[in-house]
Design an enzyme around this catalytic site. Structure first.
Site, PDB file in Angstrom:
ATOM      1  N   ASP A  90      37.457  33.589  46.360  1.00 36.98           N
ATOM      2  CA  ASP A  90      38.155  34.244  47.464  1.00 36.98           C
ATOM      3  C   ASP A  90      37.487  33.843  48.774  1.00 36.98           C
ATOM      4  O   ASP A  90      36.453  33.178  48.783  1.00 36.98           O
ATOM      5  CB  ASP A  90      38.189  35.758  47.276  1.00 36.98           C
ATOM      6  CG  ASP A  90      36.810  36.388  47.245  1.00 36.98           C
ATOM      7  OD1 ASP A  90      35.838  35.729  47.665  1.00 36.98           O
ATOM      8  OD2 ASP A  90      36.692  37.535  46.800  1.00 36.98           O
ATOM      9  N   ASP A 277      43.988  38.487  38.916  1.00 37.73           N
ATOM     10  CA  ASP A 277      42.570  38.805  38.732  1.00 37.73           C
ATOM     11  C   ASP A 277      42.383  40.287  38.975  1.00 37.73           C
ATOM     12  O   ASP A 277      43.156  40.901  39.727  1.00 37.73           O
ATOM     13  CB  ASP A 277      41.681  38.009  39.696  1.00 37.73           C
ATOM     14  CG  ASP A 277      41.642  38.650  41.084  1.00 37.73           C
ATOM     15  OD1 ASP A 277      40.682  39.394  41.370  1.00 37.73           O
ATOM     16  OD2 ASP A 277      42.596  38.451  41.866  1.00 37.73           O
TER      17      ASP A 277
END
EC number: 2.4.2.29
Length: 383
Positions: A90, A277
């Site tokens: 991320d 996720d």
């Protein structure tokens, strides 16, 4: 590099294949979360044994600890953590914005105090791209502002969500520019924001597609939906998901960030999502909350004290093949580390098998039948 092949569809559900620099990922897929470079309680070998194809790392935390110089010495994150399959990182934005009063947002980026030692730090789209280049993750996420569901104890207004989303769009362009300047050989994903407001989601997606088009269709390797599962009512999450997902470019992978329960995964796939996720399976495992085909089990409850059965007689994971509910109950009650490990193996195996079952159902064009059976089984409850 990212090549995405859409192999077949069943309604909006998609069966695809991503080819990345560190391997092939069959979609739809769930990505276990390794915040600090490790999926909690799991070794890389165990992750491979249960069918993990790609894992997620956290740019913000890895930047702070162990620091990039340490990871550089291992030629990137894969070498550092001992994982030779694909990885996604991320951007660090979500963690920075979660710092609350410790951070200040400007057009240039975010100034914040390190949660480790209080040092003043700065993170911007450019710095995020530079960090992720050094990590050498297969999938890089643009730097964005995750629009909160609530601001000062009330739902964010449309004006607040619009300002946040447009900032993220400007940062998407800067992320793309820096990604290109760095000559990153991996894939960059754009993130659709806009809070709970469908017109803002449409504006965000249109802006990302314009950036993509300006780069000859190579601006983004995939598209993510951000800003969901951030405290909003479930019906709002599903509403926004079902609005945005079918509008994402069909020739690129679709990623729903930070979601969620088994039911959320099935709903996401039904809407056209390829990637998920969430920390839920690992976090819940450590707390003794276990997912099964027939509902959830709280293993610490006294009802399991003398139960010789496995968690799920239909599950083929290492935990269910070898240990009873009574033993797992005992480990949870006394706080043994082995309990957290066995629980995590089971929960992640359940999530990954759920995704495999959905891939099979889409291939055979029986996803609606699968979805009905899944709902009936989960509603039955664990006996």
């Amino acid at each position: 590099m990212l090549n995405f092949d859409l192999l077949t569809t069943d309604g909006l559900a998609r069966r695809g294949r991503m080819t990345l620099n560190h391997g092939v990922v069959e979609t739809p897929i769930f990505m276990p979360v390794g915040t600090y470079g490790a999926v909690k309680a799991m070794s890389p070998v165990e992750l491979k044994d249960i069918g993990a194809q790609i894992i997620l790392g956290n740019t913000f935390h890895l930047w702070l600890r162990p620091a990039l110089e340490v990871i550089d010495a291992h030629k990137g994150l894969h070498g550092f953590v001992g994982w030779d399959k694909p990885m996604l990182t991320d951007s660090g934005g979500f963690q920075v914005f979660s710092l609350g009063d410790l951070r200040k947002i400007t057009e240039e980026g975010v100034h914040f105090a390190s949660p480790i030692n209080g040092d003043r730090l700065f993170l911007s789209p450019e710095i995020s791209m530079q960090i992720q280049r050094r990590l050498n993750s297969d999938i890089v996420m643009q730097f964005d502002e995750c629009t909160p569901y609530q601001i000062d104890g009330r739902p964010a207004t449309e004006a607040e969500a619009a300002a946040s989303m447009r900032m993220s769009l400007r940062w998407a362009q800067r992320s793309r520019n820096e990604f290109e300047r760095e000559r990153n050989p991996n894939a960059l994903f754009g993130i659709v924001q806009g809070g709970m407001f469908e017109p803002l989601r449409d504006e965000s997606l249109a802006g990302l597609q314009a950036i993509d088009a300006d780069a000859g269709g190579q601006g983004f390797g995939g598209y993510a939906i951000g800003g969901l599962s951030v405290g909003e009512p479930k019906e709002d999450m599903i509403r926004v998901l079902q609005h945005v997902a079918p509008r994402l470019p069909a020739n690129k992978p679709h990623y729903l960030m930070g979601v969620g329960t088994p039911e959320d995964l099935v709903a996401g796939v039904a809407a056209g999502i390829d990637m998920f996720d969430c920390v839920m399976p690992t976090r819940n495992a450590r707390n003794g909350w276990l997912f099964t085909r027939f509902g959830d089990i709280k293993i610490k409850n006294a009802v399991h004290r003398n139960d010789p059965r496995p968690l799920d007689e239909t599950c083929g994971c290492y935990t269910c093949r070898n240990f009873s509910r009574a033993y797992l109950h005992h480990l949870q009650r006394v706080g043994e580390i082995l309990g957290a490990r066995l629980n995590t193996i089971h929960n992640l195996h359940y999530y990954l098998e759920l995704m495999a079952d959905m891939r099979t159902a889409i291939e055979s064009h029986s996803f609606a039948v699968f979805r009905a059976r899944f709902a009936a089984d989960r509603a039955r409850g664990a006996l």
